[in-house]
Design a protein around this motif. Structure first.
Motif, short mmCIF file in Angstrom:
data_model
loop_
_atom_site.label_atom_id
_atom_site.label_comp_id
_atom_site.label_asym_id
_atom_site.label_seq_id
_atom_site.Cartn_x
_atom_site.Cartn_y
_atom_site.Cartn_z
N LYS A 9 114.91 25.62 -2.00
CA LYS A 9 114.84 24.24 -2.46
C LYS A 9 115.04 23.30 -1.27
CE LYS A 9 116.27 23.18 -6.52
NZ LYS A 9 117.12 22.87 -7.72
N LEU A 10 114.05 22.47 -1.00
CA LEU A 10 114.15 21.49 0.07
C LEU A 10 115.07 20.35 -0.35
CD1 LEU A 10 110.40 21.41 1.18
CD2 LEU A 10 112.29 22.75 2.17
N ASN A 11 115.38 19.45 0.58
CA ASN A 11 116.38 18.42 0.31
C ASN A 11 115.92 17.37 -0.71
OD1 ASN A 11 114.65 16.77 1.85
ND2 ASN A 11 115.91 16.91 3.68
N ASN A 12 114.63 17.38 -1.07
CA ASN A 12 114.16 16.47 -2.12
C ASN A 12 113.90 17.21 -3.43
OD1 ASN A 12 111.85 17.88 -1.47
ND2 ASN A 12 110.50 16.08 -1.43
N ALA A 163 112.31 16.95 5.34
CA ALA A 163 112.64 18.15 4.58
C ALA A 163 112.67 19.38 5.47
CB ALA A 163 111.64 18.34 3.44
N ASP A 182 119.99 20.77 12.42
CA ASP A 182 119.16 20.69 11.22
C ASP A 182 119.97 21.01 9.98
OD1 ASP A 182 117.01 20.08 12.84
OD2 ASP A 182 116.01 22.01 12.62
N GLN A 183 120.73 22.09 10.04
CA GLN A 183 121.51 22.49 8.88
C GLN A 183 122.55 21.44 8.51
OE1 GLN A 183 122.90 26.32 10.30
NE2 GLN A 183 121.28 27.43 9.23
N HIS A 185 122.23 18.36 8.67
CA HIS A 185 121.56 17.22 8.04
C HIS A 185 120.66 17.65 6.88
CE1 HIS A 185 122.83 15.42 11.88
NE2 HIS A 185 122.81 14.29 11.23
N ASN A 186 120.84 18.88 6.41
CA ASN A 186 120.08 19.41 5.27
C ASN A 186 118.58 19.39 5.54
OD1 ASN A 186 119.91 20.64 2.77
ND2 ASN A 186 119.92 18.71 1.63
N VAL A 187 118.20 19.71 6.76
CA VAL A 187 116.80 19.86 7.15
C VAL A 187 116.52 21.35 7.30
CG1 VAL A 187 115.06 19.33 8.91
CG2 VAL A 187 116.83 17.64 8.35
N GLN A 188 115.51 21.85 6.61
CA GLN A 188 115.22 23.28 6.62
C GLN A 188 114.47 23.68 7.88
OE1 GLN A 188 115.98 25.93 4.52
NE2 GLN A 188 114.99 27.14 6.14
#
Length: 299
Positions: A9-12, A163, A182-183, A185-188
């Protein structure tokens, strides 16, 4: 359960398959055939870019593969990227994006990435991408090849947190600082060049683990990335290899062996990453679409 249909699940909130086929360095005909094969063989994620010069072939492969696999468009996840030469204001980016949709034969893409952070334009270009996502023709937006300084600057003005950050990632180039940033900032993180060419595939420790698990070197590396939580884009033009690359779900590396591979990092970026002219949108590698002999042929 682990498998080709497994998603993250991406951040959106959008679900992205964790394992997909990339088509870099494929001409239009090869892209068409490999994409169709991948969809037939269970892949649900396809990754291309305008800079690869094969969006038309990729689109033809998607159409053919969906028919052959009995899938709907909504069953798969398609990523493409904003070409460096198309960066700039909203009108320029939007016009380019519409052209990409036409070449792909699609009404929308699941993920649209900024291919490179061209210093003069990447903030404005990302703002244009945000507007496109809000219009509904892109389900998620992200970046590619962004170091921490540039991503931090982008986040200062972004309304939508990217994302994804797609980076070169493999056993000998693990981008540890970028992955950590990245992690946080919840960036995959998504891996391109996940096998690292000869540097990783021929590493003696990888070879030793391949013998231990009775697997190929590629399967060991791909399983390691899976267990690290990295979304992986793997390129192959051969259907047998496309199938073989996906056979990583019926075994698991021990925690000790994962740590062993973690220690192989040399911090060496391969391919042409270091040659990019960050400040110049017309750098040698920064602003060229690969042109293939079959570009204008009927697909």
């Amino acid at each position: 359960m682990d498998g080709l249909q497994s998603t993250i699940k991406l951040n959106n909130g959008v679900e992205m398959p964790r394992f997909g086929l990339g088509v870099w360095k494929s001409n239009n005909h090869t892209a068409r055939d490999s994409v169709a094969a991948a969809l037939r063989d269970g892949y649900h994620a396809i990754d291309t870019a305008k800079q690869y010069g094969n969006e038309r072939g990729t689109g033809a492969g998607i159409k053919l593969g969906l028919q052959q696999a009995g899938l709907k468009r909504s069953d798969i996840f398609v990523t493409t990227k904003l070409y460096n030469g198309d960066q700039g204001n909203y009108d320029k980016v939007a016009k380019a994006f519409e052209g990409q949709l036409k070449d792909l034969g699609l009404d929308y893409v699941d993920l649209y990435l900024m291919h490179w952070p061209v210093d003069a334009t990447y903030i404005e270009s990302y703002q244009a991408m945000e507007r496109l996502q809000k219009q509904g023709k892109i389900r998620a937006i992200g970046v590619s090849n962004f170091d921490n300084d540039r991503l931090a600057k982008l986040l200062e003005s972004a309304e939508i947190v990217p994302a994804v950050n797609q980076m070169e990632f493999n056993p000998t180039n693990q981008e540890k600082k970028i992955l950590q940033f990245d992690q946080s900032h919840n960036v995959q993180m998504t891996a391109w060049s996940p096998l690292g060419g000869g540097r990783s595939l021929t590493n003696p420790m990888i070879d030793k683990l391949a013998k231990k698990y009775d697997r190929s070197a590629a399967q060991i590396i791909l399983r390691w990335e899976w267990q690290r939580g990295i979304v992986t884009v793997i390129k192959s033009a051969h259907e047998k290899r496309i199938i073989d690359n996906s056979h990583i779900f019926d075994f698991k590396l021990s925690d000790e062996d994962v740590q062993t591979i973690n220690q192989l990092d040399q911090g060496e970026r391969g391919l042409w990453y270091n040659d990019f002219k960050w400040h110049n949108p017309n750098g040698e590698f920064g602003n060229s679409v690969a042109q293939w002999d079959d570009t204008n042929e009927q697909l």
